[in-house]
Structures are given as structure tokens and as C-alpha cells.
Design an enzyme around this catalytic site. Structure first.
Site, PDB file in Angstrom:
ATOM      1  N   HIS A   1       5.066 -13.363 -23.048  1.00  0.00           N
ATOM      2  CA  HIS A   1       6.204 -13.928 -23.753  1.00  0.00           C
ATOM      3  C   HIS A   1       6.437 -13.123 -25.022  1.00  0.00           C
ATOM      4  O   HIS A   1       5.517 -12.929 -25.819  1.00  0.00           O
ATOM      5  CB  HIS A   1       5.961 -15.395 -24.126  1.00  0.00           C
ATOM      6  CG  HIS A   1       6.188 -16.344 -22.996  1.00  0.00           C
ATOM      7  ND1 HIS A   1       6.141 -17.722 -23.140  1.00  0.00           N
ATOM      8  CD2 HIS A   1       6.493 -16.117 -21.691  1.00  0.00           C
ATOM      9  CE1 HIS A   1       6.395 -18.295 -21.981  1.00  0.00           C
ATOM     10  NE2 HIS A   1       6.594 -17.355 -21.082  1.00  0.00           N
TER      11      HIS A   1
ATOM     12  N   HIS B   1      -1.096  -6.404  -8.184  1.00  0.00           N
ATOM     13  CA  HIS B   1       0.311  -6.273  -8.531  1.00  0.00           C
ATOM     14  C   HIS B   1       0.757  -7.437  -9.407  1.00  0.00           C
ATOM     15  O   HIS B   1       0.059  -8.446  -9.545  1.00  0.00           O
ATOM     16  CB  HIS B   1       1.176  -6.238  -7.270  1.00  0.00           C
ATOM     17  CG  HIS B   1       1.267  -7.544  -6.536  1.00  0.00           C
ATOM     18  ND1 HIS B   1       0.227  -8.055  -5.791  1.00  0.00           N
ATOM     19  CD2 HIS B   1       2.268  -8.469  -6.457  1.00  0.00           C
ATOM     20  CE1 HIS B   1       0.586  -9.220  -5.265  1.00  0.00           C
ATOM     21  NE2 HIS B   1       1.806  -9.511  -5.663  1.00  0.00           N
TER      22      HIS B   1
ATOM     23  N   CYS C   1       0.821  -1.213   0.000  1.00  0.00           N
ATOM     24  CA  CYS C   1       0.000   0.000   0.000  1.00  0.00           C
ATOM     25  C   CYS C   1       0.855   1.262   0.000  1.00  0.00           C
ATOM     26  O   CYS C   1       1.985   1.267   0.507  1.00  0.00           O
ATOM     27  CB  CYS C   1      -0.916   0.008   1.221  1.00  0.00           C
ATOM     28  SG  CYS C   1      -2.400  -0.997   1.043  1.00  0.00           S
TER      29      CYS C   1
ATOM     30  N   ASN D   1      12.293  -6.245  -5.426  1.00  0.00           N
ATOM     31  CA  ASN D   1      11.753  -7.208  -4.490  1.00  0.00           C
ATOM     32  C   ASN D   1      12.678  -7.320  -3.272  1.00  0.00           C
ATOM     33  O   ASN D   1      13.896  -7.468  -3.409  1.00  0.00           O
ATOM     34  CB  ASN D   1      11.619  -8.575  -5.176  1.00  0.00           C
ATOM     35  CG  ASN D   1      10.733  -9.531  -4.406  1.00  0.00           C
ATOM     36  OD1 ASN D   1      10.861  -9.678  -3.199  1.00  0.00           O
ATOM     37  ND2 ASN D   1       9.831 -10.191  -5.117  1.00  0.00           N
ATOM     38  N   ASP D   2      12.079  -7.220  -2.077  1.00  0.00           N
ATOM     39  CA  ASP D   2      12.868  -7.285  -0.851  1.00  0.00           C
ATOM     40  C   ASP D   2      13.428  -8.680  -0.585  1.00  0.00           C
ATOM     41  O   ASP D   2      14.362  -8.844   0.202  1.00  0.00           O
ATOM     42  CB  ASP D   2      12.017  -6.828   0.340  1.00  0.00           C
ATOM     43  CG  ASP D   2      11.595  -5.367   0.214  1.00  0.00           C
ATOM     44  OD1 ASP D   2      12.428  -4.560  -0.226  1.00  0.00           O
ATOM     45  OD2 ASP D   2      10.435  -5.052   0.543  1.00  0.00           O
TER      46      ASP D   2
ATOM     47  N   HIS E   1      -3.457  -6.980  -2.826  1.00  0.00           N
ATOM     48  CA  HIS E   1      -3.206  -5.721  -3.527  1.00  0.00           C
ATOM     49  C   HIS E   1      -2.860  -6.014  -4.990  1.00  0.00           C
ATOM     50  O   HIS E   1      -2.070  -6.918  -5.275  1.00  0.00           O
ATOM     51  CB  HIS E   1      -2.056  -4.966  -2.856  1.00  0.00           C
ATOM     52  CG  HIS E   1      -1.947  -3.544  -3.283  1.00  0.00           C
ATOM     53  ND1 HIS E   1      -2.601  -2.507  -2.635  1.00  0.00           N
ATOM     54  CD2 HIS E   1      -1.276  -2.968  -4.304  1.00  0.00           C
ATOM     55  CE1 HIS E   1      -2.318  -1.370  -3.226  1.00  0.00           C
ATOM     56  NE2 HIS E   1      -1.523  -1.626  -4.260  1.00  0.00           N
TER      57      HIS E   1
ATOM     58  N   GLN F   1       4.731  -9.351 -10.875  1.00  0.00           N
ATOM     59  CA  GLN F   1       6.170  -9.431 -10.640  1.00  0.00           C
ATOM     60  C   GLN F   1       6.908  -9.390 -11.970  1.00  0.00           C
ATOM     61  O   GLN F   1       6.358  -9.768 -13.010  1.00  0.00           O
ATOM     62  CB  GLN F   1       6.526 -10.708  -9.882  1.00  0.00           C
ATOM     63  CG  GLN F   1       5.880 -10.801  -8.503  1.00  0.00           C
ATOM     64  CD  GLN F   1       6.456 -11.930  -7.688  1.00  0.00           C
ATOM     65  OE1 GLN F   1       7.673 -12.038  -7.503  1.00  0.00           O
ATOM     66  NE2 GLN F   1       5.584 -12.801  -7.196  1.00  0.00           N
TER      67      GLN F   1
END
Length: 373
Positions: free
Chosen positions: A291, A176, A65, A87-88, A174, A178
Site C-alpha cells: 500500500h 509469482h 514456466c 493476465n489471460d 510457481h 499479481q
């Protein structure tokens, strides 16, 4: 009650809608087993409507958020559109040692470097793509294009993918996706690259562009289309309600889209995902991914055998709660859990525009999602 399977037509002639057979997937170079007669199996399970959990517009404890503090201690900006961050807990890193040379041909290892990013579609947690308006979805597409441009200058493959729903492993509601960029060409696009190239060398035309033309002519598996895009149930589909989204023009990568193609892509994404939601009256889960032609050091090679496309793999079979992710098809031979046949369907989106429809939902239309904004 006793059910008799019809194993052949009355005249003994093969019928694809009745008789078991195998079909070829030209992208993977594999055959799949199709058993349409199994659709006649009695179903004693429940067919339930979705019971989607209420999702707040904003939760300061949700790490995606605006304004939230993530596990890394980093604070998100108060973003109003899309938001992308590293990305953490990435699966791929750019700075890591290479493995040694293999001691045995059965114990091979190779270097795998890259980066992983998270991209939020919208500042509101209770919004999904079918609930977003066209302008908001275009903003998502614009960001996809920027990410491919940026990461594609450094890495061989840029994989944009969205896992939607808990059943697909997405723990955060949420909206999203990747974005994983890698120094190597992964197995699935690697197979697709090789098979598209082989087809192009034999026929002198892109495999998927020929497939688009074929599906438009037959009009048997078309779900929806507009001037620039078409969504079909692939002839070789293995997932329940699997679809493929393709351009009608020869496009290699997302970065090649023209302005009108972005607008029409946003329109068709909204129509397709709304149909999915209406199918079992739930926020429909799926894994999807783009792709396109490889990037990085492979971007300079001739990739005219490629055609950009998106793949949608939904797990639900009969209702919002009935799915199958593990099956004989994973252990032995690819085998679809359903059989795609052309039928009619009440529209999930009120006209205009007119839609080409498949028999996914035959009751009253699920309330059409209201666009945000």
C-alpha cells in the site's frame, strides 16, 4: 484437566496480556476485540510439521514456466529473471461500457476499469522468496517499481499482491504475484487514505511514521529491522502472525526507493519470509500486498500523509495444517485469532546479522533455506 481463566490481575489492575479489551486500528478506523486469556484454552489437536509437495524446477505443463504455452495459446519466453504478462483471465478490463445511473440509492453502480498482470519472480518453480538470494529479490523489487511507474501513470491505484499457498487460493506453486491497476480507489486503501489524512491534519505528522517511531522506542512488537526497514506485529493485528513492513524514512511509493533502500528491503523480505517458513517447518502461506500513495489522477495531489508499507496476512495458527479463515470476526466484529506478546525466539537465520525476534518457534531451527544461484 480443568483450566481456570485469570480474568484480572491479583491487584485488580488492567493487564493487556491478561484482560480482554478492544484495540483501535487507525488505518481502518475500526476497533478489534482482543481476548488474550483464550490462549490458555486446552489444545487437543495435532501440531503437525509441513508436508510440502515436491515441486519440479521446470514443468512444461505449468503455464508460468519459461517456454510454456498458456491457456490463451500464448507462449512464454525463456526468461531468466522476472517475467510480466497481461493476465489471460483478468478481473478488470480497460474497454467495457459504463453502468447506467442508479435507479435507487440502495442499488448503486459505478464504472470500474483497469488491467491485471501476472509477475513471475523466478524461472524455477521450486523457488520462493526465502530461497532466493538478495540479488534475485532486488530484481523482483526493481520490477515492482517499473510496474508502479508504468501503471501508476494511467490508473488511480496499483495493487501488488502475492497469494502464497493453496490455502490462500494460489493453485500454481510457481513463484509469482499479481498486479491489479484500477480506475478507482478500492475500499481498504480508501479507508487508509482517509484515516491517514485525518491524523495528519490533526497532528501535522504522517500516522505510520509516528507509529514506526513508537514501535522502535517500545521495541515490544519488532520482529526484525535493519538500517532502512522495520517489521512489526501491528498493535491492532487480527490475523495469526500478521506483520507490517515499513520504511524508517518518509517514502510515499515504491518508485521513491533509493538504491540502498532496495538492497535492505530485499534483505528484510528474505529474513521475514524465512522466519515464516521456519515457524511450522513448511513453505508458509500468506497473502501480502503493498500500500502506497494513490497514483494516476491522484498523484498530483498532496499525499504527504501517506507512508509506503506492506501487509502480511498468514492464516496458520498452531501448525502447518491448522488454520482459520472464517470466524465470528468476519460476521460480527474484528477479532484476532491470536494475541501478540513480546517473548524470545531461537533465530531462524544464523547470525550475522543479529535479529530482533518474537516467540514464533521454540524448537530447533528449521534448516535455513539455501539461496538459489
Amino acid at each position: 484437566s480443568h483450566v481456570t481463566f485469570k480474568m484480572a490481575t491479583d491487584d485488580g489492575v488492567f493487564c493487556a496480556d491478561e484482560n480482554q479489551h478492544i484495540r483501535y486500528n487507525p488505518l481502518r478506523g475500526e476497533w478489534i476485540l482482543v481476548c488474550p486469556h483464550r490462549l490458555k484454552r486446552p489444545w487437543s489437536g495435532q501440531v503437525e510439521k509441513g508436508g510440502d509437495e515436491a515441486v519440479p524446477v521446470h514443468d512444461p505443463r505449468n503455464p508460468l514456466c519459461p517456454g510454456a504455452v498458456r491457456a490463451s495459446g500464448k507462449k512464454n519466453p525463456w526468461y531468466e529473471g522476472t517475467f510480466v504478462f497481461e493476465n489471460d483471465f483478468p478481473a478488470l478490463l480497460t474497454d467495457c461500457p459504463d453502468p447506467p445511473q442508479p435507479e435507487h440509492p440502495l442499488l448503486k453502480m459505478a464504472a470500474a476499469k483497469g488491467t491485471c498482470r501476472v509477475m513471475c519472480f523466478h524461472p524455477h518453480s521450486n523457488v520462493t522468496l526465502p530461497l532466493m538470494n538478495i540479488k534475485e529479490i532486488v530484481t523482483v523489487i526493481d520490477e515492482w517499481m517499473r510496474q508502479v511507474e508504468d501503471l501508476g501513470s494511467k490508473f488511480t491505484w496499483v495493487q501488488i499482491f502475492e497469494n502464497k499457498g493453496k490455502i490462500m487460493g494460489c493453485s500454481n506453486p510457481h513463484p509469482h504475484c499479481q498486479i491489479w491497476a484500477s480506475s478507482f480507489l478500492p475500499s481498504e486503501p480508501g479507508k487508509s487514505d482517509a484515516n491517514q489524512l485525518a491524523y495528519y491534519r490533526q497532528y501535522g505528522r504522517p500516522l505510520l511514521l509516528d507509529y514506526v517511531k513508537l514501535e522502535m522506542e517500545k521495541s515490544e512488537r519488532v520482529v526484525v529491522e535493519n538500517d532502512d526497514w522495520i517489521v512489526v506485529v501491528p498493535f491492532w493485528a487480527t490475523w495469526p502472525f500478521e506483520t507490517m513492513l515499513l520504511p524508517k524514512r518518509h517514502i510515499l511509493r515504491l518508485t521513491d526507493l533509493k538504491h540502498n533502500e532496495k538492497d535492505n528491503l530485499a534483505e528484510i523480505i528474505k529474513m521475514l519470509t524465512t522466519k515464516y517458513d521456519n515457524l511450522f517447518e513448511c513453505s508458509f502461506p500468506y497473502s501480502m500486498g503493498w500500500h502506497g500513495a494513490p497514483t494516476g489522477e491522484l498523484s498530483s495531489r498532496d499525499s504527504k500523509h501517506w507512508l509506503l508499507h506492506a501487509l502480511y496476512y498468514p492464516p496458520l495458527i498452531r501448525s502447518a495444517t491448522v488454520s482459520s479463515l472464517v470466524h465470528w470476526r468476519q460476521l460480527s466484529h474484528p477479532h484476532p485469532l491470536w494475541f501478540c506478546c513480546p517473548c524470545t525466539l531461537e533465530t531462524a537465520i544464523p547470525p550475522p546479522p543479529p535479529l530482533v525476534l518474537l516467540s514464533w518457534y521454540t524448537g530447533d531451527s528449521y534448516p535455513t533455506p539455501t539461496p538459489s544461484g
